[in-house]
Design an enzyme around this catalytic site. Structure first.
Site, short mmCIF file in Angstrom:
data_model
loop_
_atom_site.label_atom_id
_atom_site.label_comp_id
_atom_site.label_asym_id
_atom_site.label_seq_id
_atom_site.Cartn_x
_atom_site.Cartn_y
_atom_site.Cartn_z
N SER A 288 3.76 -8.23 3.97
CA SER A 288 3.60 -7.64 3.34
C SER A 288 4.78 -8.17 2.46
O SER A 288 5.34 -9.32 3.56
CB SER A 288 4.67 -6.24 2.61
OG SER A 288 5.01 -5.95 1.49
N TYR B 261 1.62 -9.57 -4.88
CA TYR B 261 1.74 -9.00 -6.23
C TYR B 261 2.06 -10.00 -7.02
O TYR B 261 2.32 -11.20 -6.47
CB TYR B 261 2.79 -8.07 -6.39
CG TYR B 261 3.22 -6.67 -5.94
CD1 TYR B 261 2.41 -5.64 -6.29
CD2 TYR B 261 3.88 -6.67 -4.62
CE1 TYR B 261 2.12 -4.54 -5.20
CE2 TYR B 261 4.33 -5.40 -3.68
CZ TYR B 261 3.37 -4.51 -4.16
OH TYR B 261 3.14 -3.20 -3.21
N THR C 251 -2.42 -6.51 -4.38
CA THR C 251 -2.49 -4.92 -4.87
C THR C 251 -2.05 -4.92 -6.37
O THR C 251 -1.23 -5.49 -7.13
CB THR C 251 -1.33 -4.35 -4.24
OG1 THR C 251 -1.17 -4.96 -2.54
CG2 THR C 251 -0.88 -2.97 -4.85
N LYS D 111 -6.82 -4.38 -3.93
CA LYS D 111 -6.36 -3.38 -3.00
C LYS D 111 -5.41 -2.24 -3.73
O LYS D 111 -4.48 -2.58 -4.74
CB LYS D 111 -5.14 -3.10 -2.21
CG LYS D 111 -4.15 -2.11 -1.41
CD LYS D 111 -3.47 -3.02 -0.59
CE LYS D 111 -2.18 -1.25 0.51
NZ LYS D 111 -1.31 -1.31 -0.44
N HIS E 154 -1.38 3.44 -2.91
CA HIS E 154 -0.33 3.32 -2.55
C HIS E 154 0.22 4.44 -1.47
O HIS E 154 1.60 4.45 -1.65
CB HIS E 154 0.53 2.77 -3.33
CG HIS E 154 1.57 1.55 -3.39
ND1 HIS E 154 1.49 0.37 -4.41
CD2 HIS E 154 2.41 2.00 -2.97
CE1 HIS E 154 2.14 -0.34 -3.53
NE2 HIS E 154 2.62 -0.03 -2.79
N ARG F 254 2.37 6.49 -3.63
CA ARG F 254 4.14 6.64 -3.91
C ARG F 254 4.40 6.24 -5.23
O ARG F 254 4.88 5.34 -5.58
CB ARG F 254 4.58 5.35 -2.39
CG ARG F 254 4.48 5.48 -1.39
CD ARG F 254 4.46 5.00 -0.59
NE ARG F 254 5.91 3.88 -0.76
CZ ARG F 254 7.47 4.19 -0.12
NH1 ARG F 254 7.21 5.26 0.45
NH2 ARG F 254 7.87 3.20 -0.38
C1 LIG Z 1 7.72 2.41 3.00
C2 LIG Z 1 6.06 1.62 2.64
C3 LIG Z 1 5.91 0.45 2.31
C4 LIG Z 1 4.46 0.11 1.55
N1 LIG Z 1 4.51 -0.49 1.16
C5 LIG Z 1 4.20 -1.99 0.23
C6 LIG Z 1 3.66 -3.25 0.15
O1 LIG Z 1 4.91 -3.71 0.30
N2 LIG Z 1 2.50 -3.65 -0.30
C7 LIG Z 1 1.59 -2.40 -1.06
O2 LIG Z 1 0.14 -3.30 -0.94
N3 LIG Z 1 1.04 -1.21 -0.53
C8 LIG Z 1 2.56 -0.60 -0.10
N4 LIG Z 1 2.67 0.30 0.64
C9 LIG Z 1 1.23 1.27 0.72
C10 LIG Z 1 0.81 1.17 2.25
O3 LIG Z 1 -0.17 -0.59 1.95
C11 LIG Z 1 0.07 1.51 2.39
O4 LIG Z 1 -0.99 1.74 1.12
C12 LIG Z 1 -0.31 3.17 2.44
O5 LIG Z 1 1.04 3.42 3.20
C13 LIG Z 1 -1.15 3.73 2.91
O6 LIG Z 1 -1.01 4.99 3.72
P1 LIG Z 1 -0.42 6.36 4.68
O7 LIG Z 1 0.63 6.02 4.51
O8 LIG Z 1 -0.64 7.64 4.40
O9 LIG Z 1 -1.40 5.34 5.81
C14 LIG Z 1 3.70 0.22 1.94
C15 LIG Z 1 4.42 2.17 2.02
C16 LIG Z 1 5.27 2.53 2.27
C17 LIG Z 1 4.80 4.15 2.93
#
Ligand SMILES: Cc1cc2nc3c(=O)[nH]c(=O)nc-3n(C[C@H](O)[C@H](O)[C@H](O)COP(=O)(O)O)c2cc1C
Length: 351
Positions: free
Chosen positions: A106, A134, A160, A225, A249, A252
């Protein structure tokens, strides 16, 4: 008790972490309907397995964008690994490299990309890292980040695109969890041009023109992504990108967004083999990996389970999370009558 599956790791991490950190990792946007849907969409899919196919010799090895992987599970980019364990991203990188897979680091890591790359390089035959970025309002900082990723030896950029603004994460709002604790920082942002810290903010006016701009700044492969619509997958094809990660994501950003596994087939059909399509969100079992591959994914990525493994036992915990998933995938292949990744196809699913 020794965790026997990824869900056990989540329970063990819940016991160990302060509630606001557990909730930061586990939570999603608003009512967390998409967080749940990502999971339950997999359990609704039923496997129609094949028999009598000699599965005594099996291989899970594959390649994605010419990178060899021991098995088709990458580590999705997640922020702030040092909230889970003092070794943070370094422990995750070692575990990924030992397992023969790619860590997507990340941009919002708590360790600078150069240090993660240095650790990755110490493991013999490690796949290279990919760097998630990003595009920030400050293009100069974004360019600097791209050049740092290139210099660190990253093999691809993961842009992303689902975050023009922050999703509303209500667990974080309730805990007032908005700042990293003392001693941790957005390590890639602490210097900019060697002088001032950069500000992290999303770019609300992000468009396809920014994708073309990024394309012009680097020769590294670029994956987008955060795609869930086939029309966006088609636009990606005309903007010079090299791959797509179907992702919401991890639920989220936009709550009630579609589950990723449900839209994967439309996106695979839209790109028709012209780009590799990966998927993340809700993958917790070897059968989930197999289902994603059956629906046309080149590989999958996991987010939260890595953070649970890291919390419980650092590098060994992440390694065990990957190994549990690898073994479950191997078992699922055997029971579906598949000896290699190329034998996994849509005929295995009752749709
Ligand atoms: C705590 C956390 C932080 C994340 N930070 C980023 C990030 O910095 N950049 C990004 O593209 N996705 C981020 N994501 C999304 C993840 O890359 C991914 O899409 C997602 O966690 C996949 O789902 P899963 O947790 O059910 O496996 C984050 C997800 C979580 C849970």
């Amino acid at each position: 008790m020794e965790p026997v599956n990824l869900s056990d790791y989540e329970s063990a991490a819940r016991e160990k972490l302060p509630l606001e950190i557990f909730d930061y990792y586990a939570g999603g946007a608003n009512d967390e309907i998409t967080v749940q849907e990502n999971l339950s969409a997999y359990s609704r899919l039923r496997l129609q397995y094949r028999v009598l196919r000699d599965v005594s010799q099996r291989s899970l090895a594959t390649t994605v964008l010419d990178h060899s992987l021991a098995f088709p599970v990458l580590i999705a980019p997640t922020a702030f690994h040092r909230l889970a364990h003092p070794e943070g991203e370094l422990a995750t990188a070692r575990a990924a490299a030992q397992a023969g897979t790619i860590m997507i680091v990340s941009m919002v890591a708590t360790t600078p990309i150069e240090e993660v790359a240095k650790v990755n390089a110490t493991i013999p035959n490690a796949p290279c890292l990919w760097m998630q970025i990003y595009i920030l309002p400050d293009r100069n900082f974004t360019t600097e980040m791209v050049h740092r990723a290139e210099a660190a030896g990253c093999g691809a950029l993961v842009l992303t695109v689902d975050s023009p603004v922050f999703g509303q994460r209500e667990r974080d709002i309730r805990h007032r969890f908005h700042e990293l604790p003392d001693g941790l920082s957005l390590a890639n942002f602490t210097t900019f041009n060697g002088i001032a810290p950069a500000r992290f903010e999303f770019k609300a006016d992000l468009t396809w023109e920014d994708v073309s701009w990024l394309r012009s700044t680097t020769d590294l492969p670029i994956l987008l992504k955060g795609i869930v619509h086939p029309d966006d997958a088609c636009l990606a094809l005309t903007h010079g990108v090299d791959g797509i990660i179907v992702s919401n994501h991890g639920g989220r950003q936009l709550d009630t967004a579609v589950a990723t596994i449900e839209v994967l087939p439309e996106i695979v059909d839209a790109v028709a083999g012209r780009l590799p399509v990966l998927v993340d969100g809700g993958i917790r079992r070897g059968t989930d990996v197999l289902k994603a591959l059956a629906l046309g994914a080149a590989a999958v990525a996991i987010g939260r389970p890595v953070l649970w493994g890291l919390t419980v036992a650092g590098e060994a915990g992440v390694g065990n999370v990957l190994e549990l998933l690898r073994r479950e995938m191997d078992l699922a292949m055997a029971l579906c009558g598949c000896s290699s990744i190329v034998e996994i196809n849509r005929d295995l699913l009752r749709l």
